[in-house]
Design a protein around this motif. Structure first.
Motif, mmCIF file in Angstrom:
data_model
loop_
_atom_site.group_PDB
_atom_site.id
_atom_site.type_symbol
_atom_site.label_atom_id
_atom_site.label_comp_id
_atom_site.label_asym_id
_atom_site.label_seq_id
_atom_site.Cartn_x
_atom_site.Cartn_y
_atom_site.Cartn_z
ATOM 1 N N GLN A 1 -28.658 -39.022 57.770
ATOM 2 C CA GLN A 1 -29.325 -38.040 58.365
ATOM 3 C C GLN A 1 -30.666 -38.655 59.571
ATOM 4 O O GLN A 1 -31.221 -39.537 58.823
ATOM 5 C CB GLN A 1 -29.739 -36.828 57.860
ATOM 6 C CG GLN A 1 -30.834 -37.151 56.926
ATOM 7 C CD GLN A 1 -31.327 -36.057 55.847
ATOM 8 O OE1 GLN A 1 -30.380 -35.577 55.141
ATOM 9 N NE2 GLN A 1 -32.518 -35.680 55.640
ATOM 10 N N SER B 1 -21.760 -42.633 49.347
ATOM 11 C CA SER B 1 -20.715 -41.930 50.059
ATOM 12 C C SER B 1 -21.183 -41.468 51.410
ATOM 13 O O SER B 1 -22.257 -41.303 51.716
ATOM 14 C CB SER B 1 -20.124 -40.614 49.157
ATOM 15 O OG SER B 1 -21.227 -39.576 49.140
ATOM 16 N N PRO B 2 -20.039 -41.515 52.361
ATOM 17 C CA PRO B 2 -20.441 -41.052 53.643
ATOM 18 C C PRO B 2 -21.081 -39.835 53.823
ATOM 19 O O PRO B 2 -21.707 -39.674 54.898
ATOM 20 C CB PRO B 2 -19.029 -41.087 54.344
ATOM 21 C CG PRO B 2 -18.085 -42.045 53.392
ATOM 22 C CD PRO B 2 -18.678 -41.852 52.061
ATOM 23 N N ASP B 3 -20.839 -38.764 53.099
ATOM 24 C CA ASP B 3 -21.551 -37.410 53.233
ATOM 25 C C ASP B 3 -22.931 -37.552 52.628
ATOM 26 O O ASP B 3 -23.643 -36.473 52.528
ATOM 27 C CB ASP B 3 -20.750 -36.238 52.535
ATOM 28 C CG ASP B 3 -20.141 -36.525 51.336
ATOM 29 O OD1 ASP B 3 -20.644 -37.337 50.652
ATOM 30 O OD2 ASP B 3 -19.331 -35.621 51.046
ATOM 31 N N GLY B 4 -23.401 -38.528 51.973
ATOM 32 C CA GLY B 4 -24.558 -38.585 51.369
ATOM 33 C C GLY B 4 -24.512 -37.876 49.939
ATOM 34 O O GLY B 4 -25.749 -37.577 49.542
ATOM 35 N N THR B 5 -23.721 -37.318 49.363
ATOM 36 C CA THR B 5 -23.745 -36.576 47.987
ATOM 37 C C THR B 5 -23.620 -37.465 46.675
ATOM 38 O O THR B 5 -23.956 -36.749 45.680
ATOM 39 C CB THR B 5 -22.685 -35.588 48.148
ATOM 40 O OG1 THR B 5 -21.415 -36.206 47.998
ATOM 41 C CG2 THR B 5 -22.866 -34.530 49.405
ATOM 42 N N ASP C 1 -13.674 -42.914 55.283
ATOM 43 C CA ASP C 1 -13.046 -41.336 54.708
ATOM 44 C C ASP C 1 -13.730 -41.057 53.451
ATOM 45 O O ASP C 1 -13.334 -39.991 53.111
ATOM 46 C CB ASP C 1 -11.785 -41.400 54.826
ATOM 47 C CG ASP C 1 -10.818 -42.793 53.967
ATOM 48 O OD1 ASP C 1 -11.487 -43.226 53.196
ATOM 49 O OD2 ASP C 1 -9.827 -42.753 54.158
ATOM 50 N N GLY C 2 -14.275 -41.712 52.556
ATOM 51 C CA GLY C 2 -15.067 -41.593 51.449
ATOM 52 C C GLY C 2 -13.990 -41.795 50.349
ATOM 53 O O GLY C 2 -14.367 -41.217 49.199
#
Length: 396
Positions: free
Chosen positions: A244, A294-298, A349-350
């Motif tokens: 982000q 991970s690509p979504d940061g979770t 794509d994680g």
């Protein structure tokens, strides 16, 4: 007559669908798809080389060619003269440019940096330039931003330098930085450099013994301004920013504390907001150093010097929590040497995680399941002469 009518009707229908050659404008061929599904690591041998893999749809790796860097690796000999895995003591010794057209790698044995071009169809590499001797001794971590390459060094008068990258891969030194004089960090042995998501700052982990993380503002020409020094941290090694650009969140591993810590970053000033630890729950897990998200940061994946990968959940409301201290582990294959789960890379794509095991001379592929669970898909042994020299991992 009916046949003639039918032919006219068919012709009209074809024209309406864009198939009438007499009235249809030339069709522009579609743009080539961006290069994907490639992975790279360096052998770090005396004759250093980059090993190229292609990634299959099922996550498995297929080894392709090896390309000499023109430089000399450490051959597993560290700055102290000891022979052991992770002789560069760093994360990001191999990186790609943002457009995936160039690969950069350090050559720790002759204090040089190599730039290689990436074929946009096959992913194969071609050596462009190997720099002359760099500003410091034993380059070990790289970061790239807007045509500028930043490098850290394990020793020497200058532990950090900025280079302008030419179209031919040449490196022109812009500035070199003594971290003691600019930030008051004596005996710095940096382990990583990373650019903030907005491209405005370079953040340097100054070394586990220093307890310092330095945030340098990046000037318009790519040179670095006066850093904000964050001191009193416990053995910071590797770091990553959540994906982000506003309200940046910085995560850092602690090599000796056995933990991952989350910080807010306000103009370079770090404030700890959450910490999660592995030490109390997992005997045998030690030296959590390397970090990838991970690509979504979770989910955070932390590689341990002991050979395990620990997983953490990242929540915007509750911070960090340990998911599994030993999500996977690889045994050492050489007597008295741990496998060392080091640099890792997650597919865009994680779905897949790839990890370089420095003490086992191999790269392992995993599928990523729910809650960051990992299932081993396969491994590829690199085949270096010492069996413990490989370093770095970067992919597309």
């Amino acid at each position: 007559m009916p046949a003639l009518v039918t032919a006219i009707a068919a012709s009209a229908l074809l024209a309406a669908c864009g198939g009438d050659d007499a009235t249809t404008a030339p069709v522009t061929p579609p743009a080539a798809a961006p290069l994907a599904n490639q992975l790279y690591t360096q052998t770090n041998e005396s004759a250093n080389a980059i090993v190229h893999f292609t990634r299959q749809s099922n996550g498995m790796l297929v080894r392709a060619e090896s390309t000499p860097t023109g430089g000399t690796g450490t051959n597993a000999v560290g700055a102290s003269g000891a022979t052991a895995p992770d002789s560069l003591a760093s994360q990001h010794s191999v990186i790609l440019s943002a457009d995936a057209k160039m690969l950069f790698t350090v050559n720790g044995g002759d204090d040089s940096i190599s730039a290689l071009s990436i074929d946009q169809t096959t992913g194969a590499l071609t050596l462009l330039k190997k720099s002359a001797a760099t500003a410091g001794h034993m380059p070990n971590s790289l970061a790239y931003n807007n045509g500028i390459l930043y490098a850290t060094f394990l020793s020497g008068a200058h532990a950090l330098a900025a280079y302008k990258v030419g179209v031919d891969g040449s490196l022109a030194l812009m500035a070199a930085y003594d971290l003691n004089s600019v930030a008051g960090v004596a005996g710095a042995a940096p382990t990583q450099a990373i650019v903030t998501p907005d491209g405005g700052s370079l953040v340097v982990s100054a070394g586990t013994a220093s307890g310092a993380v330095l945030s340098f503002p990046i000037n318009a020409d790519g040179s670095l301004g006066t850093p904000v020094a964050n001191t009193g941290l416990t053995a910071p090694f590797a770091a990553a920013f959540l994906p982000q650009k506003t309200n940046p969140i910085y995560l850092s591993t602690s090599a000796s504390q056995g933990s991952l810590t989350e910080f807010t970053d306000a103009a370079g000033l770090l404030n700890s907001v959450s910490t999660a630890s592995t030490t109390a729950s997992a005997p045998g897990v030690a030296a959590p150093c390397w970090l990838v998200l991970s690509p979504d940061g979770t989910i955070a994946f932390v590689g341990n010097g002991s050979g395990a990968i620990s997983t953490y959940s990242i929540s915007p409301t509750s911070g960090l929590s340990l998911l599994n201290a030993t999500a996977v582990t690889e045994p050492g294959v050489k007597s008295g040497v741990t496998s060392v789960a080091a640099d890792s890379w997650v597919s865009p794509d994680g779905k897949f995680l790839y990890t370089a095991y420095l003490g086992d001379d191999k790269v392992v592929a995993y599928s990523i399941g729910l809650n960051g669970s990992l299932a081993k898909l396969g491994e590829t042994v690199i085949g270096t002469s010492t069996g413990i020299s490989i370093q770095g991992l970067a992919g597309i």
